[in-house]
Every structure is written in C-alpha cells, then in structure tokens.
Write an enzyme that holds these catalytic residues in place. Sequence first.
Site, short mmCIF file in Angstrom:
data_model
loop_
_atom_site.label_atom_id
_atom_site.label_comp_id
_atom_site.label_asym_id
_atom_site.label_seq_id
_atom_site.Cartn_x
_atom_site.Cartn_y
_atom_site.Cartn_z
N HIS A 205 0.80 -1.24 0.00
CA HIS A 205 0.00 0.00 0.00
C HIS A 205 0.82 1.28 0.00
O HIS A 205 0.28 2.36 -0.13
CB HIS A 205 -0.95 0.03 1.21
CG HIS A 205 -0.27 0.33 2.50
ND1 HIS A 205 0.54 -0.56 3.14
CD2 HIS A 205 -0.25 1.45 3.26
CE1 HIS A 205 1.02 -0.02 4.23
NE2 HIS A 205 0.56 1.21 4.33
N1 UDP Z 1 -3.77 -4.99 8.96
C1 UDP Z 1 -5.01 -5.56 9.12
N2 UDP Z 1 -5.70 -5.94 7.97
C2 UDP Z 1 -5.18 -5.79 6.72
C3 UDP Z 1 -3.89 -5.22 6.60
C4 UDP Z 1 -3.21 -4.82 7.73
O1 UDP Z 1 -5.51 -5.72 10.23
O2 UDP Z 1 -5.85 -6.15 5.75
C5 UDP Z 1 -3.06 -4.56 10.18
C6 UDP Z 1 -1.70 -5.21 10.35
O3 UDP Z 1 -1.84 -6.44 11.03
C7 UDP Z 1 -0.95 -4.18 11.15
C8 UDP Z 1 -1.52 -2.88 10.66
O4 UDP Z 1 -2.77 -3.19 10.05
O5 UDP Z 1 -1.24 -4.31 12.54
C9 UDP Z 1 -0.57 -2.28 9.67
O6 UDP Z 1 -1.18 -1.27 9.01
P1 UDP Z 1 -0.68 -0.72 7.60
O7 UDP Z 1 0.03 -1.80 6.88
O8 UDP Z 1 -1.84 -0.08 6.97
O9 UDP Z 1 0.31 0.46 8.03
P2 UDP Z 1 1.86 0.53 8.36
O10 UDP Z 1 2.16 -0.49 9.42
O11 UDP Z 1 2.62 0.32 7.11
O12 UDP Z 1 2.02 1.92 8.89
#
Ligand code: UDP
Length: 345
Positions: A205
Amino acid sequence: MKIVSVVGARPQFIKAAAVSRALAKAPDMAEIIVHTGQHFDPDMSDIFFEELAIPAPRRHLGVHGGGHGEMTGRMMIAVEAVLAAEHPAWTIVYGDTNSTLAAALAAAKLNIPVAHVEAGLRSFNRRMPEEINRVAADHVSTLLLCPTQAALANLAREGIVRGVHHVGDVMYDATLHAREQARTRSKIIERLGVQPNGYYLATVHRAENTDEPAQLARIVAWLQERAAKAPVILPLHPRTREAAARAGIGLTGLRICPPVGYLDMACLLDGARAVFTDSGGLQKEAYFHRRPCVTLRNETEWVETVEAGWNRLWTVADYAPRREIPDYGDGEAAEKIVALLRGGR
Ligand code: UDP
C-alpha cells in the site's frame, strides 16, 4: 489527568488500542479519542474499534482525501479546535501519518505537550511522506516513546535527547492481547480454503509502490512468481486497488480479498509460510508470529528485523543468521507509556 489521543489510520487504531487499554486501568487518567477520519471505510476503521474494544471516538473530524497539504491543514484546523476546548495535559500521536503530523503541530503550537508513540523511526528516505511526518512530529514532541534502540540512536543523531525513552513496541502488546482471541474467533483460514503453512501472505500500500504504475507492475509480477509455489493471499488496500485499476494492472494468479480485520490478520500471519509486505507493522508482526518476511521496499525502518535474520529487503538475496530481538519488549510498552505520561517526561 486529561489525555487526548489522535488517531486516523489503520495502524494507529491498533497502537492506540494497546495504550487505551492501559489508560483505562489508570484511575487518575481520562482519555478522549479523536478520529481525524483519514481512514473511513468500515473495513479500514470501524472493525478495529469493534474487535479491539477501543472506546468510541469522542470526536470524529471527518477529514480525508485531497493532497497531503490540504488534508494535513484541514486536520490541523479541526484538531486545534478540539484541543483548545479540552485543554488536555497531553496529546498522544501515533506513528507517521498525516494525522500524526497535524495533531503534533496543532498541539505544540497551543503549548500542549505531545507524546509521540513510535518516535525515532527513520527510513532516511525523504521522498516518503511518512518520513516527513515522523521527523517533524519528533521535533515538536516532549515525550518520545521509542520502540527500538535504533530509534533512540536516530533521535540522538538529530540532537533529540530530552524526553526520549525506550518503551518497547505497543504493537507487540496488541499482538499478545489478540492472539488467543484470534485463534478462537477468526474463521479466515477456513473461509479462504487454505492450509496452515500452505500459503504466503502479502500486503502492498505504500505510495512509493502504488503511485508509479511501473513499480506496481514490478511488485505484482514478483508476487505472481511466488504464487507458482503456493497461494499468495493479498488483502487489498483501497489505494492499491484503485492504483491497479487505473493503471490496468491485472492481479490474476493472486488470492485477492478486501482488507481484513485485526483478528483475521493475526490468524493469517500465524499460518503463513512467509510474509511479503511494504507495511511497517506487518514486518514486525511477521517476527512476532516467527514467520520470515520479505520487505517490498528498498529500505526499512525496522532494521533489527533484518539484522536478526527474520526479514530481508526484496533487493537482497539472503537472510542474516537468525536470533531473537529484545527491542520490542515484554508486552508492557503501553504500561510504561502511561507511567511516563504520569511522570511528566
Ligand atoms: N492490517 C489488518 N488488515 C489488513 C492489513 C493490515 O488488520 O488487511 C493490520 C496489520 O496487522 C498491522 C496494521 O494493520 O497491525 C498495519 O497497518 P498498515 O500496513 O496499513 O500500516 P503501516 O504499518 O505500514 O504503517
């Protein structure tokens, strides 16, 4: 002690869930949750409040869309009004989104101390919007709550040494809390018809991977190659879905599903043969579930996952020798944060 927590995007709901739980146990603390509205789809927002039993936001600011400047500016205006009315002792901000930056700036300019959860992370890539957000938020924060030793060193290099604490990772607290529930409540493995240890789990993403059609096509082709060995489950972020549709990039051969809730995600992580991701959170969660990870980026903020052999960049062929990672703590990062808020700095 009145605390305003500002959240807006999926990873922040998960981090805030751990901190809210610890704040709710403190009789001298009253938390007000403010939702900026950055993520608003039910499967990117509501499901996390329900599953993780996060108190309903007291204020929902309804700000989303537009360019980075517009979104951040509108959030600042709305957050400033809330803070001016509530006069909290602390504003807590999480991670590195536009919501983090807007709330940190609005609070600092009102002389309300800012506590930054997940302070000090750096990719050293200023083309990432997240890097701008975290650098700026750190420089106006009073309490810098670091998940790793590397984060402390990053802040020291920028001259930030006051109010800096290594507390561990609140996402580890969240994983420990959800793991048992996930095992009993999630039916995702059956629903998708896959076998534990018989599939790969992927998420994509980041703007750097979705904004450029050629880069998105490279990532999709890489995942499609892996799908020849085992199903690749890809819960699709709305940004990626739109980018692929716009660029006419087909996703055949991948097991696409809508974004999943946190409990389903914990289950999918638990049974994955490996994790392929550009998400910061997923890189660590792969380690929490002791699954190998390939990071679909050219750098990572979570350098200890690479050094300890659980993660590698997709541009690097091999993993380092494996060892355990002490940095993320013992599941009590949120309790430590509450104690620091109480102590002042
Ligand atoms: N997550 C979730 N469902 C999804 C994708 C991610 O629950 O379909 C959770 C994942 O387990 C983690 C968090 O969302 O705890 C991560 O979010 P994201 O990847 O959007 O952001 P980043 O960590 O890159 O800031």
